[in-house]
Structure formats: C-alpha cells, structure tokens
Design an enzyme around this catalytic site. Structure first.
Site, mmCIF file in Angstrom:
data_model
loop_
_atom_site.group_PDB
_atom_site.id
_atom_site.type_symbol
_atom_site.label_atom_id
_atom_site.label_comp_id
_atom_site.label_asym_id
_atom_site.label_seq_id
_atom_site.Cartn_x
_atom_site.Cartn_y
_atom_site.Cartn_z
ATOM 1 N N GLN A 10 19.729 -6.969 68.033
ATOM 2 C CA GLN A 10 19.161 -5.842 68.773
ATOM 3 C C GLN A 10 20.055 -5.325 69.885
ATOM 4 O OE1 GLN A 10 15.179 -8.087 69.148
ATOM 5 N NE2 GLN A 10 14.563 -5.948 69.101
ATOM 6 N N HIS A 50 17.065 -15.391 65.145
ATOM 7 C CA HIS A 50 16.161 -14.270 65.438
ATOM 8 C C HIS A 50 16.306 -13.252 64.293
ATOM 9 C CE1 HIS A 50 13.869 -12.283 68.939
ATOM 10 N NE2 HIS A 50 13.800 -11.407 67.956
ATOM 11 N N GLU A 83 9.536 -16.277 65.887
ATOM 12 C CA GLU A 83 8.422 -15.653 65.165
ATOM 13 C C GLU A 83 8.520 -15.762 63.639
ATOM 14 O OE1 GLU A 83 7.996 -11.658 66.677
ATOM 15 O OE2 GLU A 83 7.448 -12.376 68.670
ATOM 16 N N TYR A 119 1.776 -10.648 73.545
ATOM 17 C CA TYR A 119 1.793 -9.302 74.119
ATOM 18 C C TYR A 119 0.403 -8.767 74.428
ATOM 19 C CZ TYR A 119 6.770 -8.735 73.001
ATOM 20 O OH TYR A 119 8.134 -8.857 72.952
ATOM 21 N N GLU A 121 7.866 -14.282 75.209
ATOM 22 C CA GLU A 121 8.042 -12.823 75.221
ATOM 23 C C GLU A 121 6.725 -12.208 75.628
ATOM 24 O OE1 GLU A 121 9.427 -10.665 71.742
ATOM 25 O OE2 GLU A 121 10.880 -12.224 71.287
ATOM 26 N N GLU A 153 14.822 -1.557 68.287
ATOM 27 C CA GLU A 153 13.509 -2.156 68.053
ATOM 28 C C GLU A 153 13.244 -2.236 66.541
ATOM 29 O OE1 GLU A 153 11.597 -4.018 69.756
ATOM 30 O OE2 GLU A 153 10.114 -4.068 68.167
HETATM 31 O O1 LGS Z 1 11.873 -6.557 69.913
HETATM 32 C C1 LGS Z 1 10.884 -7.416 69.456
HETATM 33 C C2 LGS Z 1 9.718 -7.427 70.368
HETATM 34 C C3 LGS Z 1 9.067 -6.118 70.704
HETATM 35 O O2 LGS Z 1 7.653 -6.357 70.585
HETATM 36 C C4 LGS Z 1 11.391 -8.853 69.352
HETATM 37 O O3 LGS Z 1 12.589 -8.931 68.641
HETATM 38 C C5 LGS Z 1 10.352 -9.676 68.640
HETATM 39 O O4 LGS Z 1 10.697 -11.036 68.775
HETATM 40 C C6 LGS Z 1 8.908 -9.419 69.072
HETATM 41 O O5 LGS Z 1 8.120 -9.395 67.931
HETATM 42 N N1 LGS Z 1 8.648 -8.173 69.747
HETATM 43 C C7 LGS Z 1 7.465 -7.515 69.931
HETATM 44 N N2 LGS Z 1 6.322 -7.905 69.535
HETATM 45 C C8 LGS Z 1 5.127 -7.191 69.870
HETATM 46 C C9 LGS Z 1 4.031 -7.454 68.986
HETATM 47 C C10 LGS Z 1 2.803 -6.787 69.551
HETATM 48 C C11 LGS Z 1 1.691 -6.787 68.588
HETATM 49 C C12 LGS Z 1 0.767 -5.652 68.828
HETATM 50 C C13 LGS Z 1 0.914 -4.545 67.850
HETATM 51 C C14 LGS Z 1 -0.028 -3.430 68.180
HETATM 52 C C15 LGS Z 1 0.019 -2.296 67.242
#
Ligand code: LGS
Length: 504
Positions: free
Chosen positions: A42, A144, A193, A324, A406, A463
């Site tokens: 990223q 990752h 993840e 989150y 995170e 992203e």
């Molecule tokens: O950039 C990723 C971030 C951003 O939001 C990162 O690489 C990942 O490890 C991680 O999954 N990340 C991320 N997750 C947010 C998930 C939120 C779930 C809610 C979805 C609502 C529609």
C-alpha cells in the site's frame, strides 16, 4: 523535521487545553504501546526495485480488469521505499513511539522460496535501524496479503491442498526475517486479517493457475494453511528465543443482536464463529474450529491432527484485533438448514444477516452505529467499544492482553481545509479518534487488559480495490509531488496519549 506539534481540537471552541478536558479517572498504562500503521504494497512503490519479485497484487492491479477503482496500482504509491527516512522523521516529530509496517515477502524471496535477496534485507535493515535511531519502535507484520506470484502459480498459493508447500515456504521466510530482526522488534504479527485474503479477494482463473478446489471450499483450505503456517511460525519464533510478542492480526466488528430474540442471538453467535472465531478458537481455545463452523461447513473443513492442534493451541501472546466498527445481526429469513445451500458466497453462508447503521454525515463510511431503533442507547464508538474489548478478553482469554492493531476512518470524498501551513483539518476523523480512544480508556478503567492501539493509517495510500479513492491517512499525500501534510486528526490522536498516558 517539522516543528513541534500544537494542540488542535475537533471540538467547537477550536484549540483547547487538553488538561482542562481531562477525565481524572482514566489513564493509559505507562507501558501501553501506540502508533500508526501501513502495509508494504500500500505504501512502498518501487515494485521493480532491487530485485523485488512480483506478488499477486501486481496482477490484481495490472491485469485484472475492472477490479481496482481508477485502475490504480501500487507501482509508486507513497514511494516509501525511498522516502522512509523523512516518513519516520515526521512521525517521530509528533512523538509517536511505534510504527507498524509489513515486510514484502517477494522482496526478500523474489520467487517466494529459494535464494534470499540480500538487497531487500539491506533495505529493511535501514528501515528498522532508522526507526530505532528516531526512538520509534518497529512493529512488524510478515504477511499483509502480497503473496509472491510464483507461489500462486506453482501450487495455488494458499489453496495448496498438500498443506505443506505453502506452509514450509512461509515458515522459511519467517525464519529469515526473525533471525535478522528478532532482537529489534517488540511486537510481531505473522499475518494480517486471514479472513480477507482467504475469503474476500477472488483469484480469477484467467490470471492464475487454475485450482481444483471448488469455490465454496477455497476459504477453508486457505484458512487451514494459514493456521498451520501461523502456528509453526509462532513455535519457531519461540524456539529461536526472539524478543517480543508474536500473534496474528484478526479482524471484524463488534457483533450486536438486532433484537433480544433468541433467533438473533443465535445468528450473532454464528457470526462470531464464522469470523473472529474461525481463527481465534483454534489459536486461543483448543486448537480446533468453532462449533458452528463444524456444524455448517464440515464438508469443507480439513481436520487437524492431535499434534497440529497442540501446536496451534496457544500460539499467540496477545489478541490482536483490527476493530473499526460495529454491526447488528439478525436471523436469516430462510431456514438455517438451507442457509449453506442457499448462498453463492462461500464465506458468509447465509446463516446470519448483517446491517450497519451509519452516521451518514461523512458520505457513507460508518463511524460507529448511529442510534438504531433496536438499540437507542448506541450513538457512538465509545458506547460499544468497551463491550467489544470485554468480549474478546472474556471469550479468548489472551495471556498478554488485547491490542487494537488497526482502527481508523476512511473518507471517500475527503475535503480538507488548510488550518496552518502544514496542517489540514479533518474534523470527522478527529472526533472518531477522540471518541474511539475514550472507548479504550473506559475499557481500561473497567479492567480490560488493553495493551496497545495502532491507528490506520500513517498516511493516505493504496486502499486495495478502492485504489486511491478512499483515504484513511492521518497525513494527506499529494501523489504528484509526494509531499505529506499532517491532518488535524493526527494531533488529536497524539494528544489523547499526552493527556492520558501515565508518565507522559
Ligand atoms: O487498508 C486496509 C484497512 C482500511 O480499512 C488495511 O490494509 C487492512 O488491513 C484493513 O482491512 N483495513 C480496513 N478495514 C476496515 C474494515 C471495516 C469494515 C466495515 C465495512 C463497512 C462497509
């Protein structure tokens, strides 16, 4: 190096004295670790530099059509491969004590296995040493999502049905990294993840070697390989006597039954099992998959031997959760018996339905459930986060505590106003961080052993499938000039620790 930070508040009166707002009964313990995060693909760019081999993400971004918003790639991204010194200086200037990043496997092993690429290790030597020179402690994730492409094509990557090749290659990579940096890193994460790389991203047949594993079974083959690889890497790290905790980053949301019916309670429990529990039960409870996974997808679940169970059970020091937001769960309208058969989605087999309720002021991203008719008490993150942290501690009982590895706020249409030469305002993200950390402080005051928080992200970056269209950064990046600008949320984040951390 930028000037020392001032206090910026998202709250109506503008700049305020944090001491005046302090709740005297809250505090972060003095050894609490906090910082900011990124991941190799990223932010690094430099995808052809110094012997890096391709990963599956180079294929996703360059070959798979209509997959990445705006056809974005990580070819340059934030160019951190070259700009890491200034990036570390910029976080050190704000007093951030930890930087969490990942190492690119296909830099270290361009073909995923075989010859080690010494140039890559020299790069990571310097990245890690620069952190230490600035008194920023490195936190390292080994994987990752950027699998070396060669391994995908050689035996299907994580869909390897021998359950040995991918595991052995991963563990060999882990050995090289542990032996190089084992005494310099306080917290190691083997994987980021697993549910995402095992379930969310497809491996389109046209672009990779075809696999014989049926689509519905694929997440479970991948998850099995993940658990074996993680467990072995954990045992290896301990046998090498490396310093620091070793865990993996699990992820999900706090899961709340929509009503107090027993059907919704059951749907919620199934959701825990199909998400966090899929990996957390084997690692933290008994070396084996949770009840509802066995009940509903037993045909897809490979079995662990007794020896493997013993190896996986207990293979994490802390429970690391990327947390989150929260979700409501309710029972499906179809019968439970039909729920597996009825769905085309292998990962969420229709055994529960979910709904997010958003606060929509920001254009769509959920910053925590807004008041829902079913849960009128729930307005903001600090209303549910303590319950989430209690749930993790009580359910999985991690030996050395719970870390949030995170959390952050993604903004699809981010409009930033300049509030000082180098500082842009992002009030919604600022209040997200403020409110979220209040949730952590409440949990700490209630006796949950929360040991750290890492914010996503150090700056705007690629992203994944969203390309550059969604911004999570606490710094804005001008991708033409590669200039970085602090967002006010970064100061909000830092100031919460200046205000509440013991001894700070
Ligand atoms: O950039 C990723 C971030 C951003 O939001 C990162 O690489 C990942 O490890 C991680 O999954 N990340 C991320 N997750 C947010 C998930 C939120 C779930 C809610 C979805 C609502 C529609």
């Amino acid at each position: 190096i930028p000037p020392p930070p001032l206090y910026y508040s998202p709250f109506p009166t503008g700049q305020q004295n944090p001491a005046a707002m302090k709740n005297q009964s809250w505090s972060f313990p003095s050894n609490f670790f906090w910082g900011v995060a990124s991941a190799a693909y990223q932010v690094e760019g430099a995808v052809k530099a110094e012997g890096r081999g391709p990963s599956v993400w180079d294929v996703f971004t360059h070959r798979v059509t209509d997959f990445i918003v705006g056809n974005a790639t990580g070819d340059i991204a934030d160019n951190q491969y070259y700009l890491y010194k200034q990036d570390i200086a910029r976080i050190a200037a704000l007093g951030v004590p930890y930087y969490s990043f990942s190492i690119s496997w296909s830099r270290v092993f361009p073909f995923g296995r075989g010859e080690v690429n010494e140039q890559a290790l020299l790069h990571y030597d310097d990245l890690i040493n620069t952190c230490l020179e600035y008194n920023v402690q490195p936190i390292v994730t080994l994987y990752h999502w950027d699998l070396p492409l060669y391994l995908q094509n050689l035996y299907g990557g994580w869909l390897d049905e021998s359950y040995t090749d991918i595991v052995n290659d991963y563990v060999e990579y882990a050995r090289v990294v542990f032996s190089r940096y084992g005494n310099k890193v306080q917290h190691w994460f083997t994987f980021n993840e697993p549910i995402v790389f095992c379930g969310e991203y497809p491996y389109p047949e046209n672009y990779f070697k075809a696999t014989s594993v049926p689509v519905k079974q694929q997440p479970y083959v991948c998850g099995h390989n993940f658990l074996l690889a993680h467990g072995q890497a954990y045992r290896l790290a301990k046998s090498m006597g490396i310093n620091g905790t070793v865990s993996f980053k699990n992820n999900g949301a706090y899961r709340i039954p929509l009503t107090n019916s027993s059907a919704d309670a059951l749907a919620t429990q199934r959701a825990w099992d199909f998400n966090e529990g899929w990996f957390a039960n084997p690692v933290f409870i008994n070396g084996d998959y949770p009840q509802y996974l066995k009940e509903y997808v037993s045909d897809f679940l490979p079995e662990f031997t007794a020896e493997q169970k013993a190896m996986i059970n207990g293979s994490a020091d802390i429970f690391a959760e990327d947390a989150y937001t929260a979700q409501f769960y309710f029972a499906p309208s179809n019968t439970i018996e039909a729920c597996v058969a009825n769905t085309s989605d292998p990962l969420y087999p229709g055994c529960f339905n979910t709904t997010y309720t958003y606060s929509d002021q920001d254009g769509g991203w959920n910053i925590g459930p807004a008041a829902d008719p079913a849960a009128p008490w729930l307005h903001k993150t600090s209303d549910w986060l303590p319950a989430f942290l209690h749930y993790i501690q009580d359910t999985w009982k991690p030996r050395e505590g719970v870390a949030i590895t995170e959390f952050g706020f993604g903004e699809p249409f981010e409009e930033l106003k300049t509030i000082r030469a180098d500082i842009l305002s992002d009030p919604i993200r600022s209040s997200y961080y403020h409110d979220y950390l209040e949730g952590v402080l409440i949990a700490l005051s209630e006796g949950v052993n929360v040991v750290g928080t890492i914010a996503w992200s150090i700056f705007d970056n690629l992203e994944w499938a969203e390309g550059y269209s969604v911004k999570f950064g606490m710094q804005y990046v001008n991708f033409t000039t590669q200039e970085r600008f602090y967002k006010a949320s970064f100061f909000e984040y830092v100031n919460m620790f200046k205000t509440y951390q013991q001894g700070s």
